[in-house]
Design a protein around this motif. Structure first.
Motif, PDB file in Angstrom:
ATOM      1  N   ARG A  71       0.859  -1.186   0.000  1.00 43.91           N
ATOM      2  CA  ARG A  71       0.000   0.000   0.000  1.00 43.91           C
ATOM      3  C   ARG A  71       0.889   1.229   0.000  1.00 43.91           C
ATOM      4  O   ARG A  71       1.839   1.313   0.785  1.00 43.91           O
ATOM      5  CB  ARG A  71      -0.925   0.007   1.217  1.00 43.91           C
ATOM      6  N   ALA A  72       0.600   2.170  -0.887  1.00 45.66           N
ATOM      7  CA  ALA A  72       1.462   3.341  -1.035  1.00 45.66           C
ATOM      8  C   ALA A  72       1.193   4.365   0.063  1.00 45.66           C
ATOM      9  O   ALA A  72       0.047   4.664   0.366  1.00 45.66           O
ATOM     10  CB  ALA A  72       1.248   3.976  -2.399  1.00 45.66           C
ATOM     11  N   VAL A  73       2.253   4.893   0.649  1.00 48.52           N
ATOM     12  CA  VAL A  73       2.141   6.029   1.556  1.00 48.52           C
ATOM     13  C   VAL A  73       1.872   7.299   0.751  1.00 48.52           C
ATOM     14  O   VAL A  73       1.032   8.125   1.105  1.00 48.52           O
ATOM     15  CB  VAL A  73       3.422   6.172   2.393  1.00 48.52           C
ATOM     16  N   ASP A  74       2.575   7.453  -0.362  1.00 47.85           N
ATOM     17  CA  ASP A  74       2.383   8.572  -1.282  1.00 47.85           C
ATOM     18  C   ASP A  74       2.338   7.982  -2.684  1.00 47.85           C
ATOM     19  O   ASP A  74       3.341   7.499  -3.202  1.00 47.85           O
ATOM     20  CB  ASP A  74       3.538   9.567  -1.144  1.00 47.85           C
ATOM     21  N   ALA A  75       1.170   8.022  -3.325  1.00 51.96           N
ATOM     22  CA  ALA A  75       1.007   7.378  -4.632  1.00 51.96           C
ATOM     23  C   ALA A  75       1.814   8.063  -5.725  1.00 51.96           C
ATOM     24  O   ALA A  75       1.992   7.490  -6.801  1.00 51.96           O
ATOM     25  CB  ALA A  75      -0.473   7.363  -5.024  1.00 51.96           C
ATOM     26  N   ALA A  76       2.305   9.276  -5.481  1.00 49.30           N
ATOM     27  CA  ALA A  76       3.135   9.963  -6.471  1.00 49.30           C
ATOM     28  C   ALA A  76       4.618   9.680  -6.281  1.00 49.30           C
ATOM     29  O   ALA A  76       5.433  10.089  -7.116  1.00 49.30           O
ATOM     30  CB  ALA A  76       2.891  11.468  -6.408  1.00 49.30           C
ATOM     31  N   VAL A 125       8.042   5.694  -8.613  1.00 52.44           N
ATOM     32  CA  VAL A 125       7.049   5.799  -9.682  1.00 52.44           C
ATOM     33  C   VAL A 125       5.733   6.372  -9.165  1.00 52.44           C
ATOM     34  O   VAL A 125       5.456   6.342  -7.963  1.00 52.44           O
ATOM     35  CB  VAL A 125       6.775   4.420 -10.338  1.00 52.44           C
ATOM     36  N   ARG A 126       4.935   6.885 -10.111  1.00 55.88           N
ATOM     37  CA  ARG A 126       3.568   7.300  -9.823  1.00 55.88           C
ATOM     38  C   ARG A 126       2.635   6.113 -10.087  1.00 55.88           C
ATOM     39  O   ARG A 126       2.788   5.402 -11.074  1.00 55.88           O
ATOM     40  CB  ARG A 126       3.161   8.467 -10.727  1.00 55.88           C
ATOM     41  N   VAL A 127       1.649   5.946  -9.215  1.00 54.41           N
ATOM     42  CA  VAL A 127       0.646   4.892  -9.391  1.00 54.41           C
ATOM     43  C   VAL A 127      -0.725   5.546  -9.301  1.00 54.41           C
ATOM     44  O   VAL A 127      -1.047   6.197  -8.313  1.00 54.41           O
ATOM     45  CB  VAL A 127       0.796   3.793  -8.327  1.00 54.41           C
ATOM     46  N   ASP A 128      -1.545   5.367 -10.348  1.00 55.96           N
ATOM     47  CA  ASP A 128      -2.786   6.119 -10.453  1.00 55.96           C
ATOM     48  C   ASP A 128      -3.961   5.462  -9.738  1.00 55.96           C
ATOM     49  O   ASP A 128      -4.879   6.150  -9.302  1.00 55.96           O
ATOM     50  CB  ASP A 128      -3.143   6.330 -11.922  1.00 55.96           C
TER      51      ASP A 128
END
Length: 276
Positions: A71-76, A125-128
């Motif tokens: 799980r991303a803390v910061d998706a960007a 990486v960015r994840v949308d």
């Protein structure tokens, strides 16, 4: 027994029943839904046919690893590392692909490796949106192996750009070489570039920021290529990459970067001995 006493006892019994632990056994909390089947992604199936046709993708085992959070803390700004070790019967890896299924542009990176370059990349990486992320490697014998990771993240491609840090100029490149293991060298590179994807709104003007991102990297040693990378706007800003090669390289290491506006940036580093 008086009616009032009977009602009191009935209510007390009902309260004990509601508080009893066995009440949870009949209605346990719902379990998290398992990740969707990675082969059911229509977007992935289209990319797979485009890149590899009908060629089989073998189980990677321990030969190919894709490391990133669940799980991303910061998706960007999602940290990611992919690496492959040569199999004795297959030879060294010649190419790597990184695919983020549900990103606006799924093919995030394609690397061609030369000479002593190792199949290793570390970046952000960015994840949308919730998605499968895939690393695919091609060995010298032509076989393909894929590692898959499911990540829960949202909004990384629409996140506003980071504020400018100081007065650093566009295209400034910082290079550092280390030796993480005997006989292996690692380049850590940071490139000052906004890497705008064209999807995020400027927080001040509320207008879309025009796309402006790195599209290609070339790494060479004494003009002999080590690797070439085709990049997409999924790479976070500012772009950072770690790359590895085998051997005690000496000579002039050169990193050349090109963006989607055909601007070119480069930096060199003279390697005189194995870094300690």
């Amino acid at each position: 027994m008086a009616p009032t006493s009977q009602r009191r006892q009935a209510l007390q019994g009902l309260g004990l029943l509601l508080l009893a632990p066995q009440g949870w056994a009949t209605n346990p909390p719902p379990r998290p839904a398992p990740p969707p089947n990675p082969e059911h992604s229509a977007r992935w199936q289209g990319i797979r046919r485009s890149l590899f046709g009908d060629q089989a993708l073998l189980e990677p085992g321990s030969a190919l690893q894709l490391d990133m959070p669940a799980r991303a803390v910061d998706a960007a700004q999602v940290p990611l590392r992919l690496q492959a070790q040569p199999l004795p019967q297959a030879g060294e890896v010649q190419a790597l692909w990184l695919v983020i299924d549900e990103n606006p542009s799924p093919l995030s990176m394609a690397l061609t490796l030369h000479g002593p370059a190792l199949a290793f990349v570390q970046t952000r990486v960015r994840v949308d949106s919730y998605t499968h992320v895939r690393a695919i490697a091609r060995w010298r014998d032509g076989s393909l192996r894929m590692a898959t990771h499911y990540i829960k993240a949202a909004g990384g491609c629409a996140a506003p750009p980071l504020p400018a840090q100081g007065a650093r100029a566009l295209g400034d490149i910082e290079l550092q070489v280390q030796s993480p293991a005997e006989g292996v060298q690692e380049l850590q590179a940071r490139i000052e570039h906004p890497n705008h994807n064209g999807l995020a709104l400027d927080p001040l003007t509320r207008l879309a920021t025009p796309a402006h991102f790195l599209s290609e990297l070339k790494l060479s040693l004494d003009e002999q290529p080590l690797l070439q990378a085709q990049l997409d706007f999924s790479i976070s800003d500012p772009p950072t990459l770690s790359l590895r090669w085998r051997g005690a390289a000496q000579g002039q290491l050169r990193l050349h970067a090109t963006d989607n506006r055909d601007q070119h940036f480069q930096q060199t580093l003279q390697l005189c001995a194995v870094p300690r």
